[in-house]
Design a protein around this motif. Structure first.
Motif, PDB file in Angstrom:
ATOM      1  N   SER A  26     -28.381 -21.145   2.506  1.00 60.30           N
ATOM      2  CA  SER A  26     -28.429 -19.679   2.490  1.00 60.30           C
ATOM      3  C   SER A  26     -29.465 -19.094   3.448  1.00 60.30           C
ATOM      4  O   SER A  26     -30.615 -19.502   3.452  1.00 60.30           O
ATOM      5  CB  SER A  26     -28.726 -19.216   1.065  1.00 60.30           C
ATOM      6  N   HIS A  27     -29.022 -18.117   4.237  1.00 62.72           N
ATOM      7  CA  HIS A  27     -29.931 -17.447   5.190  1.00 62.72           C
ATOM      8  C   HIS A  27     -30.773 -16.382   4.485  1.00 62.72           C
ATOM      9  O   HIS A  27     -30.615 -16.142   3.282  1.00 62.72           O
ATOM     10  CB  HIS A  27     -29.121 -16.847   6.343  1.00 62.72           C
ATOM     11  N   GLY A  28     -31.642 -15.734   5.245  1.00 67.10           N
ATOM     12  CA  GLY A  28     -32.595 -14.799   4.652  1.00 67.10           C
ATOM     13  C   GLY A  28     -32.262 -13.324   4.826  1.00 67.10           C
ATOM     14  O   GLY A  28     -31.227 -12.951   5.376  1.00 67.10           O
ATOM     15  N   PHE A  29     -33.184 -12.508   4.358  1.00 72.34           N
ATOM     16  CA  PHE A  29     -33.095 -11.045   4.342  1.00 72.34           C
ATOM     17  C   PHE A  29     -33.040 -10.489   5.761  1.00 72.34           C
ATOM     18  O   PHE A  29     -33.936 -10.757   6.557  1.00 72.34           O
ATOM     19  CB  PHE A  29     -34.332 -10.520   3.600  1.00 72.34           C
ATOM     20  N   THR A  30     -32.022  -9.737   6.074  1.00 72.94           N
ATOM     21  CA  THR A  30     -31.715  -9.148   7.403  1.00 72.94           C
ATOM     22  C   THR A  30     -31.341 -10.191   8.452  1.00 72.94           C
ATOM     23  O   THR A  30     -31.058  -9.845   9.592  1.00 72.94           O
ATOM     24  CB  THR A  30     -32.841  -8.234   7.982  1.00 72.94           C
ATOM     25  N   GLY A  31     -31.332 -11.475   8.072  1.00 72.68           N
ATOM     26  CA  GLY A  31     -30.990 -12.546   9.014  1.00 72.68           C
ATOM     27  C   GLY A  31     -29.510 -12.903   8.952  1.00 72.68           C
ATOM     28  O   GLY A  31     -28.691 -12.170   8.380  1.00 72.68           O
ATOM     29  N   THR A  32     -29.167 -14.052   9.518  1.00 74.77           N
ATOM     30  CA  THR A  32     -27.767 -14.487   9.563  1.00 74.77           C
ATOM     31  C   THR A  32     -27.684 -16.008   9.426  1.00 74.77           C
ATOM     32  O   THR A  32     -28.703 -16.704   9.440  1.00 74.77           O
ATOM     33  CB  THR A  32     -27.112 -14.105  10.911  1.00 74.77           C
ATOM     34  N   THR A  33     -26.463 -16.497   9.373  1.00 80.62           N
ATOM     35  CA  THR A  33     -26.239 -17.940   9.297  1.00 80.62           C
ATOM     36  C   THR A  33     -26.729 -18.652  10.555  1.00 80.62           C
ATOM     37  O   THR A  33     -26.932 -19.865  10.530  1.00 80.62           O
ATOM     38  CB  THR A  33     -24.738 -18.238   9.104  1.00 80.62           C
ATOM     39  N   GLN A  34     -26.951 -17.912  11.637  1.00 79.87           N
ATOM     40  CA  GLN A  34     -27.468 -18.513  12.878  1.00 79.87           C
ATOM     41  C   GLN A  34     -28.787 -19.233  12.620  1.00 79.87           C
ATOM     42  O   GLN A  34     -29.065 -20.293  13.192  1.00 79.87           O
ATOM     43  CB  GLN A  34     -27.642 -17.414  13.943  1.00 79.87           C
ATOM     44  N   SER A  35     -29.605 -18.684  11.701  1.00 76.72           N
ATOM     45  CA  SER A  35     -30.910 -19.293  11.414  1.00 76.72           C
ATOM     46  C   SER A  35     -30.771 -20.625  10.681  1.00 76.72           C
ATOM     47  O   SER A  35     -31.696 -21.428  10.661  1.00 76.72           O
ATOM     48  CB  SER A  35     -31.772 -18.340  10.577  1.00 76.72           C
ATOM     49  N   ALA A 158     -31.084 -11.390  14.013  1.00 74.58           N
ATOM     50  CA  ALA A 158     -31.436 -10.600  12.828  1.00 74.58           C
ATOM     51  C   ALA A 158     -31.456  -9.128  13.230  1.00 74.58           C
ATOM     52  O   ALA A 158     -31.493  -8.801  14.415  1.00 74.58           O
ATOM     53  CB  ALA A 158     -32.805 -11.021  12.301  1.00 74.58           C
ATOM     54  N   TYR A 159     -31.437  -8.262  12.246  1.00 79.44           N
ATOM     55  CA  TYR A 159     -31.407  -6.827  12.546  1.00 79.44           C
ATOM     56  C   TYR A 159     -32.700  -6.342  13.184  1.00 79.44           C
ATOM     57  O   TYR A 159     -33.788  -6.733  12.771  1.00 79.44           O
ATOM     58  CB  TYR A 159     -31.165  -6.023  11.266  1.00 79.44           C
ATOM     59  N   ALA A 160     -32.545  -5.447  14.170  1.00 83.11           N
ATOM     60  CA  ALA A 160     -33.704  -4.845  14.836  1.00 83.11           C
ATOM     61  C   ALA A 160     -34.354  -3.809  13.935  1.00 83.11           C
ATOM     62  O   ALA A 160     -35.499  -3.425  14.125  1.00 83.11           O
ATOM     63  CB  ALA A 160     -33.285  -4.205  16.145  1.00 83.11           C
ATOM     64  N   LYS A 161     -33.586  -3.346  12.931  1.00 84.05           N
ATOM     65  CA  LYS A 161     -34.174  -2.414  11.961  1.00 84.05           C
ATOM     66  C   LYS A 161     -33.777  -2.821  10.552  1.00 84.05           C
ATOM     67  O   LYS A 161     -32.709  -3.393  10.326  1.00 84.05           O
ATOM     68  CB  LYS A 161     -33.784  -0.964  12.268  1.00 84.05           C
ATOM     69  N   THR A 162     -34.670  -2.548   9.615  1.00 86.08           N
ATOM     70  CA  THR A 162     -34.478  -2.925   8.207  1.00 86.08           C
ATOM     71  C   THR A 162     -34.194  -1.670   7.381  1.00 86.08           C
ATOM     72  O   THR A 162     -34.970  -0.721   7.437  1.00 86.08           O
ATOM     73  CB  THR A 162     -35.755  -3.595   7.660  1.00 86.08           C
ATOM     74  N   PRO A 163     -33.106  -1.665   6.605  1.00 86.59           N
ATOM     75  CA  PRO A 163     -32.853  -0.515   5.733  1.00 86.59           C
ATOM     76  C   PRO A 163     -33.865  -0.486   4.579  1.00 86.59           C
ATOM     77  O   PRO A 163     -34.046  -1.495   3.895  1.00 86.59           O
ATOM     78  CB  PRO A 163     -31.440  -0.770   5.188  1.00 86.59           C
ATOM     79  N   VAL A 164     -34.506   0.644   4.383  1.00 81.94           N
ATOM     80  CA  VAL A 164     -35.497   0.772   3.313  1.00 81.94           C
ATOM     81  C   VAL A 164     -34.834   0.566   1.947  1.00 81.94           C
ATOM     82  O   VAL A 164     -35.404  -0.056   1.050  1.00 81.94           O
ATOM     83  CB  VAL A 164     -36.222   2.139   3.406  1.00 81.94           C
ATOM     84  N   GLN A 165     -33.607   1.046   1.807  1.00 81.56           N
ATOM     85  CA  GLN A 165     -32.847   0.850   0.568  1.00 81.56           C
ATOM     86  C   GLN A 165     -32.751  -0.652   0.225  1.00 81.56           C
ATOM     87  O   GLN A 165     -32.919  -1.061  -0.929  1.00 81.56           O
ATOM     88  CB  GLN A 165     -31.435   1.436   0.752  1.00 81.56           C
ATOM     89  N   SER A 166     -32.520  -1.474   1.242  1.00 86.05           N
ATOM     90  CA  SER A 166     -32.382  -2.925   1.039  1.00 86.05           C
ATOM     91  C   SER A 166     -33.702  -3.559   0.616  1.00 86.05           C
ATOM     92  O   SER A 166     -33.710  -4.549  -0.130  1.00 86.05           O
ATOM     93  CB  SER A 166     -31.882  -3.587   2.325  1.00 86.05           C
ATOM     94  N   MET A 167     -34.810  -3.002   1.087  1.00 90.47           N
ATOM     95  CA  MET A 167     -36.119  -3.503   0.662  1.00 90.47           C
ATOM     96  C   MET A 167     -36.261  -3.365  -0.850  1.00 90.47           C
ATOM     97  O   MET A 167     -36.772  -4.256  -1.531  1.00 90.47           O
ATOM     98  CB  MET A 167     -37.245  -2.734   1.371  1.00 90.47           C
TER      99      MET A 167
END
Length: 250
Positions: A26-35, A158-167
């Motif tokens: 399993s990948h991480g928060f705002t990341g992807t399976t690429q990691s 990974a995303y260049a910006k993080t949604p505050v809602q997701s935090m």
């Protein structure tokens, strides 16, 4: 809702058919399976059956992620575990960062899992929570947290910006998982970067101390930052995971 969004190249789920030992990755928060692609491939090369799901709202757009809930991320790994159980007699779980948190969540509820390998997993992020609370009524997005990597020239998808809602969703997940750490009794290999600018290394120490497993080991990663699965220690991590799985299956 995710159907409206195109999945980025290298962010797709991956599945390798192998033997009766299954591994959920399993990948991480705002990341992807690429990691997790290198680790997944190394495990598959050993003959294991490997599944790396794409968590809801990830690998598309931050706007898509904003609509995803922590319950949906739990559903994604639960479904992944179920898929592996269909063909595998033993299943191991590994994950990076929030993927490690989800690994712990599964271990708390599925004592039949053969072993877990959380990598820089998060459980206690009080500073992150305070930061979220200071932002939640003011900002929609903040700068991303991706690519905390020591090796030069390596970039995390990974995303260049993080949604505050997701935090806020992550904060809720962490509380649930930390509260139940004492329920974990299965073998655990905890991998922790000595220097991590995203998840304080103390998290891995807390996990090691709070889980009740008879077989548990905390292994320090000397040459990597947070995204250790793409960093200087990626081969070492794969070697450690393979050796741990083999020992558990003896």
């Amino acid at each position: 809702m995710s159907e409206e969004f195109t999945v980025l190249k290298d962010a797709e789920e991956f599945y390798y058919t192998g033997n009766e030992i299954g591994i959920l990755v399993s990948h991480g928060f705002t990341g992807t399976t690429q990691s997790m692609a290198y680790l997944g491939k190394r495990l598959a090369d050993e003959g294991f059956t490997v599944f790396g799901p794409r968590l809801r709202g990830h690998g598309t757009t931050p706007e898509d992620m904003e609509t995803a809930t922590f319950e949906e991320w739990i559903e994604d790994v639960e479904a992944g575990l179920g898929r592996l159980k269909e063909t595998c007699s033993a299943v191991f779980v590994t994950g990076l960062s929030m993927g490690g948190t989800l690994t712990l969540y599964l271990a708390e509820r599925h004592p039949e899992i053969a072993g877990i390998m959380p990598i820089n997993a998060a459980v206690e992020m009080s500073e992150f929570e305070s930061y979220y609370l200071s932002l939640k009524d003011k900002e929609r997005f903040i700068d991303g947290i991706g690519s905390d990597i020591k090796a030069e020239g390596i970039k995390e998808l990974a995303y260049a910006k993080t949604p505050v809602q997701s935090m806020g969703e992550l904060v809720q997940l962490l509380k649930i998982v930390q509260k139940d750490l004492g329920k974990i009794t299965i073998p655990a290999l905890i991998l922790s970067s000595k220097v991590d600018h995203v998840v304080p290394p103390l998290n891995s120490q807390i996990i090691y101390e709070d889980i009740q497993s008879d077989v548990k080991e905390l292994v320090k990663l000397e040459e990597s930052y947070h995204v250790a699965t793409l960093d200087n220690d990626k081969e070492f991590i794969a070697d450690q995971c393979i050796s741990f799985i083999r020992k558990c299956m003896e």
